[in-house]
Design a protein around this motif. Structure first.
Motif, PDB file in Angstrom:
ATOM      1  N   THR A   1       0.826  -1.219   0.000  1.00 11.99           N
ATOM      2  CA  THR A   1       0.000   0.000   0.000  1.00 11.99           C
ATOM      3  C   THR A   1       0.856   1.262   0.000  1.00 11.99           C
ATOM      4  O   THR A   1       0.722   2.141   0.857  1.00 11.99           O
ATOM      5  CB  THR A   1      -0.957   0.020   1.221  1.00 11.99           C
ATOM      6  N   LEU A   2       1.744   1.348  -0.969  1.00 13.63           N
ATOM      7  CA  LEU A   2       2.600   2.518  -1.131  1.00 13.63           C
ATOM      8  C   LEU A   2       2.344   3.127  -2.508  1.00 13.63           C
ATOM      9  O   LEU A   2       2.894   2.652  -3.507  1.00 13.63           O
ATOM     10  CB  LEU A   2       4.077   2.141  -0.984  1.00 13.63           C
TER      11      LEU A   2
ATOM     12  N   TYR B   1       4.460   8.583  -3.742  1.00 15.79           N
ATOM     13  CA  TYR B   1       5.406   8.725  -2.638  1.00 15.79           C
ATOM     14  C   TYR B   1       6.739   8.077  -2.991  1.00 15.79           C
ATOM     15  O   TYR B   1       6.793   6.866  -3.254  1.00 15.79           O
ATOM     16  CB  TYR B   1       4.820   8.126  -1.356  1.00 15.79           C
ATOM     17  N   PRO B   2       7.834   8.841  -3.004  1.00 18.18           N
ATOM     18  CA  PRO B   2       9.135   8.302  -3.406  1.00 18.18           C
ATOM     19  C   PRO B   2       9.689   7.326  -2.378  1.00 18.18           C
ATOM     20  O   PRO B   2       9.397   7.422  -1.189  1.00 18.18           O
ATOM     21  CB  PRO B   2      10.017   9.556  -3.502  1.00 18.18           C
ATOM     22  N   LEU B   3      10.482   6.373  -2.876  1.00 24.61           N
ATOM     23  CA  LEU B   3      11.183   5.429  -2.008  1.00 24.61           C
ATOM     24  C   LEU B   3      12.679   5.518  -2.280  1.00 24.61           C
ATOM     25  O   LEU B   3      13.111   6.043  -3.310  1.00 24.61           O
ATOM     26  CB  LEU B   3      10.676   4.005  -2.260  1.00 24.61           C
ATOM     27  N   LYS B   4      13.465   5.006  -1.355  1.00 24.68           N
ATOM     28  CA  LYS B   4      14.913   5.182  -1.426  1.00 24.68           C
ATOM     29  C   LYS B   4      15.574   4.362  -2.525  1.00 24.68           C
ATOM     30  O   LYS B   4      16.437   4.848  -3.248  1.00 24.68           O
ATOM     31  CB  LYS B   4      15.556   4.823  -0.068  1.00 24.68           C
ATOM     32  N   GLU B   5      15.168   3.068  -2.648  1.00 20.74           N
ATOM     33  CA  GLU B   5      15.990   2.174  -3.473  1.00 20.74           C
ATOM     34  C   GLU B   5      15.189   0.991  -3.997  1.00 20.74           C
ATOM     35  O   GLU B   5      14.315   0.459  -3.323  1.00 20.74           O
ATOM     36  CB  GLU B   5      17.154   1.677  -2.627  1.00 20.74           C
TER      37      GLU B   5
ATOM     38  N   THR C   1      10.803   5.077   4.761  1.00 17.07           N
ATOM     39  CA  THR C   1      10.573   6.445   4.308  1.00 17.07           C
ATOM     40  C   THR C   1      11.093   7.420   5.371  1.00 17.07           C
ATOM     41  O   THR C   1      11.262   7.057   6.529  1.00 17.07           O
ATOM     42  CB  THR C   1       9.077   6.719   4.079  1.00 17.07           C
ATOM     43  N   ASP C   2      11.332   8.652   4.957  1.00 19.74           N
ATOM     44  CA  ASP C   2      11.699   9.708   5.905  1.00 19.74           C
ATOM     45  C   ASP C   2      10.804  10.913   5.647  1.00 19.74           C
ATOM     46  O   ASP C   2       9.984  10.912   4.723  1.00 19.74           O
ATOM     47  CB  ASP C   2      13.181  10.077   5.793  1.00 19.74           C
TER      48      ASP C   2
END
Length: 381
Positions: free
Chosen positions: A60-61, A65-69, A194-195
């Motif tokens: 559920t992303l 919304y950006p993710l790191k890797e 996430t941050d």
């Protein structure tokens, strides 16, 4: 009309017949023109993207919304090189910051797990299903990897096909916040952590989405010039994150909507105004028509002579404009100057630096009288 267009490819004498691909005949298939390397690379790229999207859906992303890797694990160096060759497409489509490739599955502590397909094996094995099911659950990663290559394995006296089980990948929790999936013969891991910065970018993308929906409701077309104004009560706890995202990602939002995005009261020529909600935060969005500046505004054109007041010159590329320091008797601030410069030269969504005597004019500067008679150079990044 289709009859007229259909004749164009057959009448090469018509001027402009090749101006559009729609007026040209389909080329004949030439196997010599097929580039197998490109086809293979695109195939790998598509597999990584599709698997990454599945992982986003499972967790559920949303893609906003950006993710790191994203990590591609494969023993074949050609597959890894193919993915790297099209890295820009992969990170863009999955909205991740970077792509990592590796041939070492142990590095990420990924292992195969299996469960029996109850519908298939239960019907076939009947009373023997229970002991076979227990044995399948105990299969190691090495055993399952061998079974995957062979397509089958002898388990408690029964030959069990690899496709008769539900097989997945499991990542050790100590290896980080990765989720893993395998499709189209590739193993993909997605870093789900996430941050705050990444969450704020996601909120900014949500704002862009709401603006585009508002444009559609107002029946605007992409070429319509508008200004976007927002009003939000930043003191409310539910609005804290959204208010911060709007401030920090103003340029990002302006780039996405190709229009100025301003946190101040809406001006004249209101087209549509609506209260919207994003993740529990409520705020007002207002779209206004392109507001023409009057002669009393900061941007001035002088038919004859020079202005009888304090002014300075703004240079961008080969264009120069004079700007009043006190339009309508009000002191011009650096923030308003930057907005005027973006409007003059169509630079919304771009980072603008105003340089005077070799130094950048700080955006917090309220008194610009030191610019009187000088020249400000516009630099874009």
């Amino acid at each position: 009309s289709s009859g007229i267009n259909a004749e164009w490819p057959l009448r090469p004498g018509i001027k402009g017949a090749s101006d559009s691909i729609h007026y040209m005949m389909l080329p004949k298939y030439d196997p010599k023109m097929v580039d197998k390397d490109i086809e293979r690379r695109v195939s790998v790229m598509q597999a990584v993207i599709e698997t990454g999207r599945v992982l986003r859906d499972r967790n559920t992303l949303p893609i906003k919304y950006p993710l790191k890797e994203v990590v591609l694990v494969d023993a074949n160096p050609t597959t890894l090189a193919d993915a790297q060759a099209l890295e820009s497409y992969i990170v863009s489509e999955l909205n991740v910051k970077k792509l990592t490739v590796s041939s070492d599955k142990k590095k990420y502590d990924v292992k195969l797990t299996a469960k029996p397909n109850h519908m298939i094996l239960g019907k076939r094995l009947k009373k023997d299903f229970k002991p076979v099911s227990a044995a399948i659950a105990k299969l190691t990663d090495a055993q399952l990897t061998e079974m995957k290559e062979l397509g089958k394995r002898e388990i408690v006296g029964h030959t069990i096909g690899f496709d008769e089980m539900h097989v997945g990948y499991e990542v050790n929790s100590e290896s980080g916040s990765y989720a893993a999936a395998s499709m189209h013969n590739v193993l993909v891991l997605l870093d789900l952590s996430t941050d705050q910065e990444m969450m704020d970018e996601g909120l900014a993308r949500e704002v862009i989405n709401r603006i585009q929906k508002l444009r559609k409701s107002a029946k605007l077309v992409p070429t319509d010039k508008i200004s976007i104004f927002y009003a939000i009560d930043s003191k409310k706890k539910d609005n804290e994150d959204m208010s911060r995202a709007m401030r920090n990602y103003q340029d990002f939002i302006e780039t996405g909507v190709k229009s100025p995005f301003l946190g101040e009261p809406a001006q004249e020529n209101v087209i549509i105004s609506e209260e919207v909600e994003v993740k529990g935060s409520r705020f007002q969005l207002t779209l206004c028509g392109d507001v023409k500046k009057s002669s009393s505004g900061p941007v001035v054109q002088w038919p004859q002579g020079r202005p009888s007041g304090k002014y300075f010159t703004v240079n961008y590329n080969d264009s120069s404009r004079e700007i009043l320091l006190q339009p309508n008797g009000n002191q011009l601030s650096a923030i308003r100057l930057e907005r005027e410069v973006k409007a003059m030269y169509g630079l919304f969504g771009r980072t603008v630096i105003l340089s005077f005597n070799g130094s950048a004019v700080k955006c917090t500067t309220r008194d610009l009288t030191f610019l009187d008679g000088g020249i400000v150079t516009v630099i874009t990044a």
